[in-house]
Scaffold this motif. Structure first.
Motif, short mmCIF file in Angstrom:
data_model
loop_
_atom_site.label_atom_id
_atom_site.label_comp_id
_atom_site.label_asym_id
_atom_site.label_seq_id
_atom_site.Cartn_x
_atom_site.Cartn_y
_atom_site.Cartn_z
N ARG A 1 6.87 2.18 11.31
CA ARG A 1 7.93 1.70 12.22
C ARG A 1 7.50 1.85 13.68
N TYR B 1 6.15 -4.59 19.46
CA TYR B 1 7.20 -5.43 20.04
C TYR B 1 7.54 -4.97 21.47
N THR C 1 0.82 -1.22 0.00
CA THR C 1 0.00 0.00 0.00
C THR C 1 0.85 1.27 0.00
N SER D 1 4.53 -9.09 5.74
CA SER D 1 5.62 -8.75 4.82
C SER D 1 5.55 -9.61 3.56
N ARG E 1 12.29 -15.74 11.32
CA ARG E 1 10.99 -15.13 10.99
C ARG E 1 10.10 -16.15 10.28
N TRP F 1 5.10 -0.95 14.74
CA TRP F 1 5.77 -2.24 15.00
C TRP F 1 6.61 -2.15 16.28
C1 LIG Z 1 -0.54 -3.73 11.55
C2 LIG Z 1 0.20 -3.33 10.30
C3 LIG Z 1 -0.30 -3.75 9.07
C4 LIG Z 1 0.36 -3.39 7.89
N1 LIG Z 1 -0.17 -3.78 6.69
C5 LIG Z 1 0.44 -3.39 5.57
C6 LIG Z 1 -0.12 -3.74 4.29
O1 LIG Z 1 -1.16 -4.40 4.19
N2 LIG Z 1 0.52 -3.29 3.18
C7 LIG Z 1 1.68 -2.52 3.25
O2 LIG Z 1 2.21 -2.16 2.21
N3 LIG Z 1 2.21 -2.20 4.45
C8 LIG Z 1 1.63 -2.60 5.59
N4 LIG Z 1 2.18 -2.26 6.78
C9 LIG Z 1 3.51 -1.63 6.80
C10 LIG Z 1 4.61 -2.73 6.72
O3 LIG Z 1 4.39 -3.74 7.66
C11 LIG Z 1 6.01 -2.17 6.98
O4 LIG Z 1 6.02 -1.50 8.21
C12 LIG Z 1 6.50 -1.23 5.90
O5 LIG Z 1 6.45 -1.88 4.66
C13 LIG Z 1 7.96 -0.79 6.16
O6 LIG Z 1 8.80 -1.92 6.27
P1 LIG Z 1 10.24 -1.93 6.91
O7 LIG Z 1 11.19 -2.51 5.93
O8 LIG Z 1 10.57 -0.60 7.47
O9 LIG Z 1 10.18 -3.02 8.09
P2 LIG Z 1 8.96 -3.36 9.00
O10 LIG Z 1 8.21 -4.49 8.41
O11 LIG Z 1 8.22 -2.11 9.34
O12 LIG Z 1 9.69 -3.91 10.32
C14 LIG Z 1 10.19 -3.04 11.34
C15 LIG Z 1 11.30 -3.76 12.08
O13 LIG Z 1 10.77 -4.90 12.74
C16 LIG Z 1 11.69 -6.00 12.68
N5 LIG Z 1 11.02 -7.12 12.00
C17 LIG Z 1 10.60 -7.19 10.71
N6 LIG Z 1 9.98 -8.34 10.48
C18 LIG Z 1 10.01 -9.04 11.63
C19 LIG Z 1 9.53 -10.31 12.02
N7 LIG Z 1 8.85 -11.10 11.18
N8 LIG Z 1 9.77 -10.71 13.28
C20 LIG Z 1 10.43 -9.94 14.16
N9 LIG Z 1 10.90 -8.71 13.85
C21 LIG Z 1 10.69 -8.26 12.60
C22 LIG Z 1 12.90 -5.51 11.93
O14 LIG Z 1 13.84 -5.11 12.88
C23 LIG Z 1 12.38 -4.31 11.16
O15 LIG Z 1 13.38 -3.35 10.94
C24 LIG Z 1 1.54 -2.60 7.96
C25 LIG Z 1 2.03 -2.19 9.20
C26 LIG Z 1 1.38 -2.54 10.35
C27 LIG Z 1 1.91 -2.06 11.68
#
Ligand SMILES: Cc1cc2nc3c(=O)[nH]c(=O)nc-3n(C[C@H](O)[C@H](O)[C@H](O)COP(=O)(O)OP(=O)(O)OC[C@H]3O[C@@H](n4cnc5c(N)ncnc54)[C@H](O)[C@@H]3O)c2cc1C
Length: 509
Positions: free
Chosen positions: A237, A244, A229, A275, A308, A240
């Protein structure tokens, strides 16, 4: 209203509409290819065409190769080992044998999912009963102002055509199911008519939208699939991090007891699944609205983190156990929406799922909940974890993208329902579920089940892209058999070249 989240006290005002804009440059994988091709002029186009044909030929060849890999690994034999961090409890090392903390092995999970559960769940979530979810989408974040970080129109939940909406859900001509705000009376009437036999019962693990007033809408989940999206950056961030943070306990213990580890793994497994769906349905090129598999993102966020993926398996088995424990309840429940044919099919599919003989023999108890809450502080610990999980449900109101909030709420509610079934009910006789809880539970299982399939599919894709790029670079190698014994486990060098995913799509894959 003020809430304490372990992040300091935060304001309760806020709640701003989704902000639309352009996608950040860093993840526009599609545009990388466009720049390279354009820069070379006509000669570049010819080269690109030749290159494209090569891609087609190699992909067809590798596709048939990886097909045989699927067969090998589906038997679950000899998956490569991998060390996981010790948490002080007895755990299996690596991907051989049992999924850690569970009672079912990786190979069996893969086989059962592919052949039994995934096909049934895919059909089940399309039925009218399971595709309409009642949710409060426009909620104020109780912790901080919503800063609306959503960047794409794909972020917002779209309206479903009324013709699709079951007649029993409609009480007046202007019944809207998505962005509109139907009157409270509309929803109550619908509930009483369409879902006789379903009760409103509290879940100690969740803060329930349904028992609070106002702003409830019906959403057609099929029209609002979970996918990329553009929601990211500080807002995402922070959510999440806050989620956590609910896993940190006052005495600084980390992962030292089963219950806390279970709690962490459930969230991490769900995070992996989210993800995975983002990577599997990604906007590769905004200009041409080209959607496809983003293998780089899949690699970086999921496949290169074995723990993960393990947590995803764990969450899947945990939720599956809850569904199995509630099997009599689910088999006898009423799935009435006014469409007799569809409702009969729904009932048939639920029965096929919970009564599967193969599931019963191959993996009768995917997770043994009886092992938990046995210590002297069990009650206190359970209260503490319930408080923390309720905070997580409240945090979903802070997700700054409507579609992410929809799926976040549904899946956290599904997890809360699984927790309720496994830990807050005395035997199946005491079980009472809300309609929305059942919808959330089975849609969550379906999402997790789909993620398991996608992980295998995309790991194969990463491997074949990697082999292909190596071949292009002059070292003509084919995928290494030993690398393929687990379909999702990747080696250090199994990283897809950044530009390949979009090439595949531009040439019609
Ligand atoms: C409830 C929710 C629903 C979402 N739904 C969508 C969606 O439908 N579509 C969309 O495009 N985005 C969605 N997002 C946003 C998406 O999840 C990510 O936050 C965004 O894409 C940015 O990703 P990032 O690479 O910064 O890491 P993020 O996925 O934001 O992760 C943040 C940090 O968490 C840790 N981490 C990552 N994965 C794991 C894991 N599996 N276990 C433990 N630790 C972990 C890592 O340290 C990482 O740096 C959603 C977010 C939330 C909170």
């Amino acid at each position: 209203m003020w809430w304490s989240l372990g992040l300091g006290a935060m304001r309760t005002d806020g709640g701003e509409a989704v902000r639309k804009g352009t996608m950040a440059e860093e993840e526009r994988v599609g545009s990388v290819v466009e720049v390279r091709v354009k820069g070379k002029g006509r000669r570049g186009w010819r080269l690109a065409m030749v290159f494209g044909l090569l891609v087609v030929a190699m992909a067809v060849f590798l596709g048939s190769f990886s097909g045989s890999v699927v067969e090998v690994s589906r038997t679950g034999s000899h998956l490569p080992g991998h060390s996981t961090s010790s948490c002080g409890c007895q755990r299996t090392q690596g991907f051989e044998g049992m999924v850690e903390d569970c009672c079912c092995d990786y190979g069996t999970v893969d086989l059962l999912n592919k052949e039994v559960l995934h096909p049934v769940l895919q059909e089940l979530v399309k039925t009218p009963f399971f595709r309409y979810y009642k949710v409060k989408l426009w909620c104020d974040c109780p912790f901080w102002p919503d800063d609306g970080m959503c960047q794409l129109r794909d972020c917002s939940v779209c309206e479903c055509p009324e013709s699709e909406f079951p007649a029993m859900f409609r009480s007046s001509d202007d019944a809207s199911c998505q962005e509109g705000r139907p009157e409270g009376a509309v929803d109550r009437t619908v509930d009483a008519m369409a879902f006789q036999g379903w009760t409103d019962t509290d879940n100690p693990w969740t803060i329930d939208d349904e028992t609070e007033s106002g702003d409830l809408t019906y959403v057609n989940l099929l029209l609002n699939p979970e996918k990329y999206t553009g929601y990211k950056g500080e807002s995402a961030r922070r959510i999440w991090e806050a989620i956590y943070a609910q896993n940190c306990f006052e005495n600084g213990e980390k992962d030292s007891c089963t219950e806390r580890r279970v709690f962490y793994r459930l969230i991490s497994g769900l995070h992996t699944s989210i993800s995975t769906h983002i990577a599997a349905e990604y906007l590769m090129d905004e200009a041409t609205n080209l959607w496809g598999r983003n293998t780089s993102l899949m690699h970086d966020r999921v496949l290169q983190h074995p723990e993960r993926v393990q947590n995803l398996y764990f969450t899947y088995l945990f939720v599956l156990r809850a569904v199995i424990k509630a099997q009599s309840y689910l088999a006898e429940a009423e799935y009435s929406t006014g469409n007799e044919v569809e409702d009969r099919l729904t009932h048939k599919l639920v029965t096929a799922l919970v009564g599967s003989e193969r599931l019963r023999t191959a993996c009768p108890i995917p997770f043994d909940e009886a092992k938990l809450w046995r210590g002297p502080d069990a009650d206190e610990l359970k209260n503490q974890l319930q408080r923390h999980f309720r905070n997580i449900t409240a945090l979903m109101d802070c997700v700054g993208c409507e579609k992410c909030r929809l799926w976040g709420k549904l899946q956290i509610s599904g997890l809360g329902t699984a927790l309720k079934i496994l830990f807050s009910v005395d035997g199946e006789n005491g079980l009472d579920l809300q309609r929305n809880e059942v919808i959330a539970l089975l849609n969550l299982l379906s999402r997790l089940s789909e993620s398991l399939e996608l992980i295998h599919e995309m790991a194969d894709l990463v491997r074949s892209q990697n082999s292909f790029s190596t071949a292009i670079d002059g070292a003509s190698t084919l995928p290494n058999e030993s690398k393929s014994s687990s379909r999702w486990f990747l080696q250090e060098d199994d990283k897809p070249p950044k530009s390949l995913p979009s090439l595949f799509h531009n040439f019609g894959f």
